[in-house]
Design an enzyme around this catalytic site. Structure first.
Site, short mmCIF file in Angstrom:
data_model
loop_
_atom_site.label_atom_id
_atom_site.label_comp_id
_atom_site.label_asym_id
_atom_site.label_seq_id
_atom_site.Cartn_x
_atom_site.Cartn_y
_atom_site.Cartn_z
N THR A 5 0.85 -1.06 -0.04
CA THR A 5 0.00 -0.06 0.07
C THR A 5 0.92 0.96 0.08
OG1 THR A 5 -1.89 1.03 0.87
CG2 THR A 5 -0.39 0.36 2.68
N CYS A 58 -2.54 7.61 7.89
CA CYS A 58 -3.04 6.43 8.05
C CYS A 58 -2.23 5.35 8.64
CB CYS A 58 -3.48 5.87 6.57
SG CYS A 58 -4.75 7.21 5.89
N HIS A 81 -5.32 -0.82 5.03
CA HIS A 81 -4.87 0.43 5.05
C HIS A 81 -5.94 1.46 5.68
CE1 HIS A 81 -2.95 4.09 2.51
NE2 HIS A 81 -3.86 4.59 3.65
#
Length: 158
Positions: free
Chosen positions: A20, A26, A43
């Site tokens: 990701t 995040c 994620h």
């Protein structure tokens, strides 16, 4: 290489890998069953789905995304009791002069992920969290390596 978008999750089997991009505040959560070499990556963007009205995307939140990822892994043949975790992200991407808790999204995400994994009895084997820079991560189920890349930083493997 299987790609996971923002507020998304997916799983992979060795020898495939999963990645990701752009983890700022995040958090990327890699869950892994070493014996079956099945891994999943979430994620997550926000810590708690109960604090948001429009929360139909379960992958967006730490509390619901981790549950969803575990369900997919178990359905695919991973053993829940064998799962371990590696996490990265949760940066404070902007400097704020306020101590407003709502602005500390990265730190709150990391705390929520750790609390959720702890409540499920899933050990965190390694982490690369906090500070003030974004990360791209890759997880390799064959070796258990979680590779972290950040602009201007050495590539780390945890």
């Amino acid at each position: 290489m299987i790609k996971v978008g923002m507020a998304d999750l997916n799983i992979c089997h060795s020898p495939d890998a999963i990645t990701t991009l752009g983890l700022g505040s995040c958090v990327g959560i890699a869950l892994y069953d070493k014996t079956t070499q099945i891994a999943g990556l979430a994620h997550i963007m926000l810590p708690d789905s109960t604090k948001v009205r429009q929360n139909q995307n379960r992958a967006k939140f730490a509390d619901t995304g981790i549950d969803m990822l575990i369900q997919l892994l178990v359905k695919e043949g991973a053993r829940k009791q064998a799962l371990t975790a590696k996490i990265a992200g949760g940066a404070q991407m902007f400097a704020f002069s306020s101590n407003n808790d709502m602005l500390r999204v990265g730190q709150r995400n990391v705390e929520a992920v750790k609390a959720k994994l702890g409540s499920l009895g899933i050990r965190i084997l390694a982490e690369d969290t906090g500070l003030n820079f974004g990360r791209t991560v890759e997880f390799y189920p064959e070796t258990g390596d979680f590779v972290i890349k950040a602009v201007g930083k050495e590539v780390r493997t945890i």
